[in-house]
Design a protein around this motif. Structure first.
Motif, PDB file in Angstrom:
ATOM      1  N   LYS A  31     -10.829  45.619  -8.848  1.00 47.70           N
ATOM      2  CA  LYS A  31     -10.125  46.899  -8.691  1.00 47.70           C
ATOM      3  C   LYS A  31     -10.655  47.685  -7.503  1.00 47.70           C
ATOM      4  O   LYS A  31      -9.884  48.248  -6.726  1.00 47.70           O
ATOM      5  CB  LYS A  31     -10.274  47.767  -9.956  1.00 47.70           C
ATOM      6  N   VAL A  32     -11.974  47.736  -7.349  1.00 50.89           N
ATOM      7  CA  VAL A  32     -12.532  48.559  -6.276  1.00 50.89           C
ATOM      8  C   VAL A  32     -12.242  47.950  -4.907  1.00 50.89           C
ATOM      9  O   VAL A  32     -11.952  48.678  -3.962  1.00 50.89           O
ATOM     10  CB  VAL A  32     -14.036  48.859  -6.492  1.00 50.89           C
ATOM     11  N   PRO A  58     -20.013  48.660  -8.617  1.00 50.27           N
ATOM     12  CA  PRO A  58     -18.607  48.946  -8.288  1.00 50.27           C
ATOM     13  C   PRO A  58     -18.396  50.354  -7.735  1.00 50.27           C
ATOM     14  O   PRO A  58     -17.687  50.540  -6.748  1.00 50.27           O
ATOM     15  CB  PRO A  58     -17.887  48.739  -9.625  1.00 50.27           C
ATOM     16  N   GLN A  59     -19.072  51.353  -8.316  1.00 45.56           N
ATOM     17  CA  GLN A  59     -18.858  52.730  -7.877  1.00 45.56           C
ATOM     18  C   GLN A  59     -19.546  53.055  -6.548  1.00 45.56           C
ATOM     19  O   GLN A  59     -19.273  54.097  -5.951  1.00 45.56           O
ATOM     20  CB  GLN A  59     -19.255  53.734  -8.973  1.00 45.56           C
ATOM     21  N   VAL A  77     -23.846  41.958  -2.800  1.00 45.50           N
ATOM     22  CA  VAL A  77     -23.818  41.574  -4.207  1.00 45.50           C
ATOM     23  C   VAL A  77     -23.488  42.816  -5.025  1.00 45.50           C
ATOM     24  O   VAL A  77     -24.130  43.854  -4.859  1.00 45.50           O
ATOM     25  CB  VAL A  77     -25.165  40.973  -4.652  1.00 45.50           C
ATOM     26  N   VAL A  78     -22.478  42.699  -5.892  1.00 52.23           N
ATOM     27  CA  VAL A  78     -22.061  43.809  -6.742  1.00 52.23           C
ATOM     28  C   VAL A  78     -22.445  43.460  -8.177  1.00 52.23           C
ATOM     29  O   VAL A  78     -22.015  42.446  -8.716  1.00 52.23           O
ATOM     30  CB  VAL A  78     -20.547  44.072  -6.619  1.00 52.23           C
ATOM     31  N   VAL A  79     -23.289  44.302  -8.747  1.00 51.55           N
ATOM     32  CA  VAL A  79     -23.821  44.055 -10.080  1.00 51.55           C
ATOM     33  C   VAL A  79     -22.800  44.452 -11.138  1.00 51.55           C
ATOM     34  O   VAL A  79     -22.229  45.540 -11.082  1.00 51.55           O
ATOM     35  CB  VAL A  79     -25.140  44.844 -10.272  1.00 51.55           C
ATOM     36  N   ASN A  80     -22.580  43.549 -12.088  1.00 59.88           N
ATOM     37  CA  ASN A  80     -21.672  43.803 -13.206  1.00 59.88           C
ATOM     38  C   ASN A  80     -22.467  44.464 -14.325  1.00 59.88           C
ATOM     39  O   ASN A  80     -23.187  43.797 -15.059  1.00 59.88           O
ATOM     40  CB  ASN A  80     -21.041  42.491 -13.687  1.00 59.88           C
ATOM     41  N   VAL A 119     -19.146  38.187   2.691  1.00 63.04           N
ATOM     42  CA  VAL A 119     -18.884  37.814   1.300  1.00 63.04           C
ATOM     43  C   VAL A 119     -19.300  38.982   0.416  1.00 63.04           C
ATOM     44  O   VAL A 119     -20.363  39.572   0.608  1.00 63.04           O
ATOM     45  CB  VAL A 119     -19.651  36.534   0.897  1.00 63.04           C
ATOM     46  N   ILE A 120     -18.421  39.323  -0.527  1.00 63.60           N
ATOM     47  CA  ILE A 120     -18.728  40.307  -1.562  1.00 63.60           C
ATOM     48  C   ILE A 120     -18.686  39.531  -2.872  1.00 63.60           C
ATOM     49  O   ILE A 120     -17.655  38.949  -3.213  1.00 63.60           O
ATOM     50  CB  ILE A 120     -17.722  41.475  -1.576  1.00 63.60           C
ATOM     51  N   SER A 121     -19.813  39.494  -3.585  1.00 66.27           N
ATOM     52  CA  SER A 121     -19.935  38.600  -4.733  1.00 66.27           C
ATOM     53  C   SER A 121     -20.494  39.307  -5.953  1.00 66.27           C
ATOM     54  O   SER A 121     -21.239  40.274  -5.841  1.00 66.27           O
ATOM     55  CB  SER A 121     -20.879  37.444  -4.349  1.00 66.27           C
ATOM     56  N   HIS A 122     -20.165  38.744  -7.113  1.00 65.23           N
ATOM     57  CA  HIS A 122     -20.854  39.135  -8.339  1.00 65.23           C
ATOM     58  C   HIS A 122     -22.307  38.664  -8.190  1.00 65.23           C
ATOM     59  O   HIS A 122     -22.650  37.984  -7.219  1.00 65.23           O
ATOM     60  CB  HIS A 122     -20.169  38.508  -9.556  1.00 65.23           C
ATOM     61  N   ALA A 123     -23.152  38.999  -9.152  1.00 72.37           N
ATOM     62  CA  ALA A 123     -24.578  38.719  -9.007  1.00 72.37           C
ATOM     63  C   ALA A 123     -25.000  37.351  -9.544  1.00 72.37           C
ATOM     64  O   ALA A 123     -26.168  37.142  -9.858  1.00 72.37           O
ATOM     65  CB  ALA A 123     -25.391  39.827  -9.672  1.00 72.37           C
TER      66      ALA A 123
END
Length: 172
Positions: A23-24, A133-134, A104-107, A83-87
């Motif tokens: 979404k972001v 995300p924010q 790296v975007v932390v969930n 690259v924008i990735s989950h952790a």
């Protein structure tokens, strides 16, 4: 943007559902920030998520596409300028091994999120940028790729120490 160079941002959530990240990156603000940084294409691997990104980007020239899964994301990472990735450790180390700039975007929805410790440690060593995300928009706007240091795959000792610390084993 004329006949300029193709600069791809590849977003991956792995096999998880991480709609907050999808979404972001689908927001006009993030798309505009990516355009301002000179990126031309946004490719989103959305995993098990249910949020469907928009392929038409409002008033921007950013080309957007998305898919759920691929047998291998290595080719997407190879083609990416960012690259924008989950952790997930697999996604992190694959991206670093290929020498690509990484956010790296932390969930935060994951229980016992040890992945954030790995991302924080690698960010502290300037191998990648870490966001939530924010804070992704701020991270993109402020990022300076020149501060990133290449990751040498032989650097196992710090990672082993971090894993041992997390598991409660003595750290030598």
């Amino acid at each position: 943007m004329g006949g300029g160079e193709k600069r791809v941002v590849f977003v991956t959530v792995g096999t998880t559902c991480f709609d907050a990240l999808v979404k972001v990156v689908d927001s006009e603000e993030v798309k505009q920030a990516l355009l301002q940084k000179g990126y031309t294409h946004l490719v989103i691997q959305m995993g098990r998520g249910t949020y469907m990104p928009t392929e038409a980007s409002g008033n921007s020239d950013l080309q957007v596409e998305h898919f759920t899964f691929s047998p291998s994301i290595a080719d997407y990472i190879r083609e990416a300028s960012l690259v924008i990735s989950h952790a997930g450790s697999g996604s992190i180390f694959e991206t670093l091994r290929l020498g690509k700039p990484l956010i790296v975007v932390v969930n935060e929805d994951l229980m016992d999120n040890h992945q954030s410790e790995l991302a924080d440690e690698l960010a502290e060593r300037n191998h990648l940028f870490c966001a939530h995300p924010q804070t992704l928009l701020e991270t993109i706007e402020a990022m300076d790729l020149n501060v990133l240091q290449p990751y040498t795959p032989g650097e196992a000792k710090p990672v082993v120490a971090l894993i041992n610390k997390f598991l409660g084993f003595p750290v030598s």
